[in-house]
Design an enzyme around this catalytic site. Structure first.
Site: not given
Length: 447
Positions: A107, A248, A250
């Site tokens: 992440s 990533d 998100d």
């Protein structure tokens, strides 16, 4: 049941150190494959197939190969997408009717960290029960599938294109982005070749930064956790908005033309307002323990119930499902629109915010008029390992005093860190000096 490897967001750590080593990840792929195979046999589905996606970290190649070997050794077929946002893997797993999806990413962490995260066939995070089954399988010896029963592996070339079209499909058909200039910061991460196409194809003039990954620069000075370059570029190019994703993709942070940064708390409010303006019922929304009190009060004033989950998008999702609601998020920029996607998606969240602005003809500042975030003061206090703050008499006495004096015009949050011997003391109040005063008083009782 406590778990040895899985945390709240999969398995994560420093590359080359347990558990992020190629030998462990191979065993992990095998163990997950065995669990999936047993499930497929029980339901008569035949050989399972999984999708492996990754971000742009150099170590992704090594870990992808290890996972592939583990899955195929367990008799599971493998599809590999190459670099793809975490929510893209969740989408394709569901769209292609696969048994599971796996993301290799850490992440927003630096490149030298990496992790493994699983999605179920429906694009949701794996249930705790399934993760526990994988951990139990890890303790058993590996018994490879017979030579004629080994899994096959292949790369899929259209993963990015499929996901781009899916993202665009969540934007209203009667709207476009013509006339808008948008700066996109992809953090040199998984969205670098995705996000520019999405927004350009919807009509925006796109300026891309953080879009040249080299395996070692993911999240380094760019992205949702380091917005300084986005603020600078948005001003420099005279853009209407700047959008930043993490490695990533998100999570989302937004900057307006004046360089003001809007966090996930404010963006959640914007998404709620957009639904209400369109005549859709929004009975409630979910934030976290850290969500700014001003947002909660503003939503409640409009009759929108607000529930706080533990910190982490996993817990926000749990509360949304429990209440049957659609919208939730946290200040870090993890935002959930469950009628659009099963998981947090930075690109789709950005499109929902843009749709709100296009539909209303307002700026972010105008939509958020009247929502003035309360100043927060956070102090981290080092304590002895195993320290029980709830049993600390001086702290509890000070806590009662501060909560009584704030009396609905602020709040106190005390919580232990889950990773280090630290107690976090956070005070929120309409007045910054008041927040600082009470935070320091509470922290002093622990020092």
């Amino acid at each position: 049941m406590s778990r040895k490897y899985f945390g709240t967001d999969g398995i994560r750590g420093r590359v080359g150190e347990s558990p992020i080593t190629p030998d462990f990840v191979l065993r992990l792929g095998y163990a997950a494959g065995r669990v999936l195979a047993h499930g497929s046999e029980a339901h008569g589905h035949g050989r399972p197939t999984v999708l492996i996606g990754k971000d742009t970290r150099l170590s992704g190649y090594m870990l992808e190969a290890a996972l592939e070997a583990g899955f195929t050794a367990a008799g599971v077929d493998v599809l590999m997408s190459g670099p793809l946002p975490t929510p893209g893997v969740a989408y394709l797993t569901r769209a292609l009717r696969l048994s599971a999806g796996v993301v290799i990413s850490a992440s927003h962490n630096p490149y030298y960290d990496n992790g493994i995260k699983f999605f179920s066939a429906t694009g949701d995070k794996l249930p705790d029960e399934t993760e526990s089954q994988i951990e139990a399988e890890l303790e058993k010896p590996m018994v490879y599938a017979a030579s004629d029963a080994l899994g096959r592996a292949r790369r899929i070339d259209d993963a990015a294109g499929r996901y781009i079209e899916f993202c665009k499909s969540t934007f209203p058909n009667d709207l476009n982005l013509f006339g808008m200039k948008i700066v996109l910061d992809s953090a040199h991460g998984a969205a670098y070749h995705i996000a520019p196409h999405v927004f350009h194809e919807l009509g925006a003039e796109v300026v891309s930064i953080g879009n040249q990954p080299n395996g070692r620069n993911i999240n380094d000075g760019y992205g949702a956790t380091e917005p300084a370059k986005l603020i600078e570029a948005t001003r420099q190019h005279g853009a209407d908005l700047g959008l930043a994703f993490d490695g990533d993709a998100d999570r989302l942070q937004v900057v307006d033309r004046n360089g003001r940064l809007y966090n996930g708390d404010e963006l959640l409010y914007v998404m709620v307002q957009a639904r209400r303006a369109a005549g859709q019922a929004v009975p409630g929304a979910v934030g976290t323990l850290m969500t700014n009190l001003a947002v909660e009060l503003a939503l409640k004033a409009q009759g929108v119930e607000f529930v706080r989950a533990k910190v982490g998008d996993r817990y926000v999702l749990e509360e949304l499902k429990k209440h049957g609601w659609l919208l939730g998020g946290e200040g870090s920029g993890h935002l959930l629109c469950l009628d659009k996607h099963s998981t947090g998606d930075g690109i789709i969240s950005a499109l929902q915010v843009l749709a709100a602005l296009r539909r209303s003809g307002q700026t972010l500042e105008q939509v958020l008029d009247g929502v003035h975030l309360f100043p927060q003061k956070l102090i981290n206090v080092r304590v002895e390992k195993g320290f029980d703050w709830k049993a600390h008499a001086a702290l509890q006495a000070a806590l009662k005093v501060s909560e009584a004096e704030l009396n609905g015009k602020g709040r106190v949050l005390i919580r232990p860190s889950g990773t280090e011997p630290v107690v976090r003391v956070m005070v929120e109040a309409q007045d910054a000096a008041l927040a600082t005063k009470y935070a320091e008083q509470l922290a002093a009782t622990l020092q």
